[in-house]
Design an enzyme around this catalytic site. Structure first.
Site, PDB file in Angstrom:
ATOM      1  N   GLU A  35       0.849  -1.189   0.000  1.00  0.00           N
ATOM      2  CA  GLU A  35       0.000   0.000   0.000  1.00  0.00           C
ATOM      3  C   GLU A  35       0.885   1.238   0.000  1.00  0.00           C
ATOM      4  O   GLU A  35       1.631   1.452   0.951  1.00  0.00           O
ATOM      5  CB  GLU A  35      -0.921   0.029   1.219  1.00  0.00           C
ATOM      6  CG  GLU A  35      -1.911  -1.101   1.267  1.00  0.00           C
ATOM      7  CD  GLU A  35      -2.686  -1.163   2.561  1.00  0.00           C
ATOM      8  OE1 GLU A  35      -3.701  -1.866   2.589  1.00  0.00           O
ATOM      9  OE2 GLU A  35      -2.300  -0.517   3.554  1.00  0.00           O
ATOM     10  N   HIS A  38       0.726   3.544   3.196  1.00  0.00           N
ATOM     11  CA  HIS A  38       0.851   2.928   4.520  1.00  0.00           C
ATOM     12  C   HIS A  38       2.318   2.932   4.961  1.00  0.00           C
ATOM     13  O   HIS A  38       3.158   2.314   4.324  1.00  0.00           O
ATOM     14  CB  HIS A  38       0.327   1.498   4.438  1.00  0.00           C
ATOM     15  CG  HIS A  38       0.143   0.834   5.761  1.00  0.00           C
ATOM     16  ND1 HIS A  38      -0.877  -0.049   5.987  1.00  0.00           N
ATOM     17  CD2 HIS A  38       0.832   0.914   6.924  1.00  0.00           C
ATOM     18  CE1 HIS A  38      -0.784  -0.499   7.235  1.00  0.00           C
ATOM     19  NE2 HIS A  38       0.244   0.084   7.810  1.00  0.00           N
TER      20      HIS A  38
END
Length: 56
Positions: A35, A38
């Site tokens: 991600e 993230h």
């Protein structure tokens, strides 16, 4: 397309992801490869504490 280095995104999106990653890693965060948004703080000052409070 959510992971770092994913094909199928625009050159601008790729550049922005690299820019964010460089800044975050320079500030002591480690990226999560699956991600692009993230990140985790490498040297977490309170690793065993769960903070649960309202944000106003």
């Amino acid at each position: 397309i959510s992971h770092h280095g994913a094909p199928g995104i625009t050159p601008t999106e790729t550049e922005n992801r690299h820019h964010l990653c460089a800044i975050m890693e320079a500030c002591g965060f480690r990226r999560y490869d699956r991600e692009w948004w993230h990140y985790t703080l490498e040297n977490e000052p309170y690793p065993d504490t769960y903070f649960d409070f309202p944000i106003a």
